[in-house]
Structures are given as structure tokens and as C-alpha cells.
Design a protein around this motif. Sequence first.
Motif, short mmCIF file in Angstrom:
data_model
loop_
_atom_site.label_atom_id
_atom_site.label_comp_id
_atom_site.label_asym_id
_atom_site.label_seq_id
_atom_site.Cartn_x
_atom_site.Cartn_y
_atom_site.Cartn_z
N SER A 82 -15.48 1.97 -1.51
CA SER A 82 -14.24 1.74 -1.55
C SER A 82 -14.13 0.21 -2.07
O SER A 82 -15.25 -0.23 -2.06
CB SER A 82 -13.52 1.63 -0.29
OG SER A 82 -13.87 0.82 0.49
N GLY A 145 -4.45 -2.13 3.06
CA GLY A 145 -4.78 -0.94 3.68
C GLY A 145 -4.76 0.40 2.68
O GLY A 145 -5.50 0.34 1.68
N ASP A 146 -3.76 1.11 2.86
CA ASP A 146 -3.80 2.30 2.03
C ASP A 146 -2.66 2.42 0.68
O ASP A 146 -2.47 3.27 0.18
CB ASP A 146 -3.57 3.60 2.77
CG ASP A 146 -4.80 3.99 3.48
OD1 ASP A 146 -5.94 3.61 3.24
OD2 ASP A 146 -4.43 4.55 4.80
N SER A 147 -2.11 1.30 0.69
CA SER A 147 -1.01 1.07 -0.45
C SER A 147 -1.63 1.01 -1.83
O SER A 147 -2.23 -0.06 -2.26
CB SER A 147 -0.06 -0.14 -0.08
OG SER A 147 0.53 -0.68 -1.25
N ARG A 148 -1.40 1.98 -2.46
CA ARG A 148 -2.01 2.06 -3.97
C ARG A 148 -1.24 1.00 -4.93
O ARG A 148 -1.73 0.19 -5.68
CB ARG A 148 -1.82 3.33 -4.62
CG ARG A 148 -2.86 4.34 -4.15
CD ARG A 148 -2.80 5.64 -4.23
NE ARG A 148 -3.89 6.67 -3.90
CZ ARG A 148 -4.85 6.90 -4.64
NH1 ARG A 148 -4.78 6.80 -5.82
NH2 ARG A 148 -5.93 7.72 -4.51
#
Length: 165
Positions: A82, A145-148
Motif C-alpha cells: 500500500s 486511512g481508507d479515504s480515497r
Amino acid sequence: MLNKKIQTALNDQINNEFYAAYLYLSMSGYFKQNNLAGFAHSKRIQREEEIAHGMKIFDFVCDRDGRAELGALGQPPNRFESPLDVMEQALEHERAVTAKINDLYELAVKEKDYPCQALLQWFIIEQVEEEASALQIVEQLRMIGDSRAALLMLDRELGSRTVAE
Ligand SMILES: [Fe+2]
Ligand SMILES: [Fe+2]
């Protein structure tokens, strides 16, 4: 004339800097494949900076009537999980380089090589910046975090990075 111990240590550091360039090129490729052009750009800029670091030491060795001996470059990692994984590895790498620069400085003090100490002072300060900028991106990626959407915003910001002199 350059003392042999210092010459060997500086030649190792030339290799470390060129390896860092290779590592950042590999990281740049990962980002490119994952459509993060800004991250890819910033790693490519870092690659250029590492080459400039290697050349600075190479020129110093030559100017001191030493022999610049170039060794084989290691293979950098080519798989990353990642963006955070990449940046954590980049930070870890910079911390390892800092330790090597510090060891080199200690040797230059022990051997009373004043020009080498002056050269390394530049690198010591450079490492403070390198660690700080890698740490900042690591921390920002942790916030994201997971925020694109937030990841794309950071990518856009990194796209404007230019070579530091
Ligand atoms: Fe460097
Ligand atoms: Fe670096």
C-alpha cells in the motif's frame, strides 16, 4: 590525501546513496502503476536527490586524491502492499542512512579528517529534512486511512514537489 579507512567508508556511502536512488525508483514505479502520479513524481524527485548525494561524495573522494571504487548495487524491493507500506519503508530507510552518516562522522572525528567532517555536516542536516518529510507523509497517510478522496488530495499536493538544492 585520503586516509584508507575514510576512503572505504565514503565509497560505501556512495553505494548507499545510489542504492537509495534505485529504491526510490522502484517505489516510484509502484505509485505509477497504482495511478498515484503525484506520489510517483515525488519519489522520482527523491531519486534525483539521492544521485546528487552520491555524486557529492564521489567528487569529494576524487578531489581529495582518493580512489572512488564503485561496488554492485543491491536489488531493491519490488512489491509493496500500500502507499503507507511504501512510505513506512522509505522512512525506515532514511533512518538507517542517518545512522550510517553518523557513524561516518564519528570516524572522521576519530581520524581528525576536518574536510570530511565539513562534508558530513551537510549530510547530517540533510538527513533531518529527509526523515521529517518521510515521517510527515507517513502520518498523513495514517490520518487518511481508507479515504480515497483524501489520498487523491495528498497525491495532487505531492505532484508539485521540486528538486531541493
Ligand atoms: Fe541521501
Ligand atoms: Fe535520502
